[in-house]
Design an enzyme around this catalytic site. Structure first.
Site, PDB file in Angstrom:
ATOM      1  CD  GLU A 289      -3.291  -0.387   2.076  1.00  0.00           C
ATOM      2  OE1 GLU A 289      -3.007   0.308   3.054  1.00  0.00           O
ATOM      3  OE2 GLU A 289      -4.396  -0.938   1.949  1.00  0.00           O
ATOM      4  CG  HIS A 310       8.267 -29.463  -0.472  1.00  0.00           C
ATOM      5  ND1 HIS A 310       8.867 -30.660  -0.781  1.00  0.00           N
ATOM      6  CD2 HIS A 310       8.958 -28.952   0.577  1.00  0.00           C
ATOM      7  CE1 HIS A 310       9.867 -30.879   0.068  1.00  0.00           C
ATOM      8  NE2 HIS A 310       9.948 -29.848   0.895  1.00  0.00           N
ATOM      9  CE  LYS A 424     -12.379   1.011   0.928  1.00  0.00           C
ATOM     10  NZ  LYS A 424     -11.867   1.985   1.875  1.00  0.00           N
TER      11      LYS A 424
END
Ligand code: PA5
Length: 447
Positions: A289, A310, A424
């Site tokens: 951010e 793995h 948003k």
């Protein structure tokens, strides 16, 4: 008590010491700008001197609130929050907890989280769980308007009031929010909740040393004073008067930017201890951010080794050469298991008899580091003497300080997050939120 340390020797085959040191003067200026509040985003620099400004009376108040709630004999404490209002507490609590703490009782409530997703299954199953448990909660939102925690809290508030009655429910809820603004502040005042303030000048991802982190960490039974002490010591150790050669935060910022300029655009934070998984999640938010804007920024990724060797090991060894690794290496683990001799030795492990499991883990770490460096992946190490409150306080403040510095080197404002609004806006448009009529029309035409 010692300090965490940084070793970047294994980046030097990729970038030179001279290149790294060439950031020295610039970083000195950036460090001064952080402390003098003269750089970009300077209205969000409250975190810089936050550790040293934490007063004893405040810590005592948090401890008293924690005790008051614990005296209600709760077995669960729910933390409602998302992003910076969630990850710091989750990271520290997980790092300090027994790996199987959810199955054990150590005299402290189990701290669990809500409002960090919008999963209906998660919320339903949490409400089912809480029906038969004694619990309390904290609701954390700086803006007081974030959809995810607001949605979860609406449901959980109803449940807790139904279970204990409105008055007792109010005694079991701590609100952490802005001093004056936002829906949560209004609600907390109306309901008479105990409240704590998130300072105006501390952004969510830099807020772990405020009540956002401290209430939950204290509730889980950990020593918030030691945690703060670690951060205070790191504040001193990374201040502008500390020369580059001794300043870990400046060095980390320099190495990252030297590697970035050399085409290494993905940083993988590596741990060899699953307790540190959420430290990496917190770190990903902090760096992602703060730096990911204006088409720039190192992409923060993370792996848990040896598990992820793995799954991700192949790519790291031989995939696109854009990667560098930063390993959080723990010197001393808390427990001890000696590998035993086996008469049949069918698994052929007797050569390890008498050695500790941690020795095998450390050889896996060393072997992997060398292999990845050989494969073209520069490697830095952050050495943590032990996982405890004090060193975690150091580590988290170190990352915050280096993030501010590194963002300034990139020439972005590390303290805003304008890009978070895009999803948003679309979500509100799709949900037909009042006030979003135009956006609703526009987005519907696209689907
Ligand atoms: O770092 C940030 O600012 C964000 O991740 C916020 O912490 C997150 O969106 C939650 O915001 P709020 O605390 O306002 O509910």
């Amino acid at each position: 008590m010692g300090n965490i340390s940084l070793n970047f020797d294994k980046t030097l085959g990729f970038v030179s010491n001279e290149t790294i040191s060439s950031f020295k003067d610039e970083l000195q200026k950036h460090n001064e700008a952080l402390h003098n509040k003269t750089g970009k985003g300077n209205d969000f620099l409250g975190w810089v001197n936050l550790p040293s400004s934490i007063e004893d009376t405040f810590l005592a108040d948090v401890e008293a609130s924690v005790e008051k709630i614990k005296n209600k004999n709760i077995d669960i404490f729910v933390v409602v929050g998302i992003g910076g209002s969630y990850l710091g507490a989750k990271a520290v609590i997980d790092a300090l907890s027994d790996n199987f703490s959810q199955f054990k009782n150590n005299g402290n409530p189990h701290v669990i989280f809500a409002g960090q997703n919008i999963s209906e299954d998660y919320l339903y199953e949490l409400r089912e769980l809480l029906k038969n448990r004694e619990y309390a909660m904290t609701v954390i939102s700086k803006s007081g308007t974030t959809t995810e925690p607001a949605l979860a809290f609406r449901a959980l508030k109803q449940d807790i009031e139904e279970k204990y009655g409105k008055e007792e429910a109010a005694e079991r809820i701590i609100a952490v929010t802005d001093a004056e603004r936002g829906a949560l502040r209004e609600l907390a005042t109306k309901e008479g909740y105990k409240t704590y303030v998130i300072p105006d000048d501390v952004g969510g991802r830099f807020s772990v040393l405020t009540p956002v982190g401290l209430v939950a960490i204290g509730m889980a039974g950990f020593n918030i004073r030691e945690f703060v002490k670690g951060a205070q010591d790191m504040e001193v150790a990374t201040a502008p008067n500390v020369p580059f050669e001794e300043n870990l935060a400046a060095q980390y910022a320099a190495v990252r930017n030297a590697l970035y300029n050399d085409g290494k655009s993905i940083e993988i934070l590596v741990n060899y201890n699953p307790k540190l998984h959420y430290i990496a999640e917190w770190w990903k938010q902090l760096y992602g951010e703060s730096e990911g804007k204006e088409g720039k920024g190192i992409f923060p990724a993370a792996v848990d080794f040896s598990s992820d060797l793995h799954s991700m090991g192949q790519y790291i060894q031989e995939g696109e050469r854009k990667l560098f690794e930063t390993v959080i290496s723990v010197d001393k683990v808390d427990r001890e298991i000696i590998i035993e001799e086996d008469a049949d030795n069918l698994d052929k492990l007797n050569y390890l008899a008498g050695k500790r499991v941690d020795h095998v883990n450390k050889m896996a770490e060393l072997g992997t580091t060398i292999a990845h460096v050989d494969g073209g992946v520069p490697n830095m190490q952050i050495q943590l003497p032990q996982i405890n409150e004090y060193y975690l306080g150091q580590l988290l403040y170190f990352f915050e300080k280096a993030c501010g510095l590194s963002g300034y080197v990139l020439d972005v404002n590390p303290f805003d997050q304008p890009g978070v609004e895009a999803y948003k806006k679309n979500m509100f448009a799709l949900l037909e939120k009042p006030g979003f009529e135009e956006e609703t029309k526009a987005i519907k035409a696209r689907i």
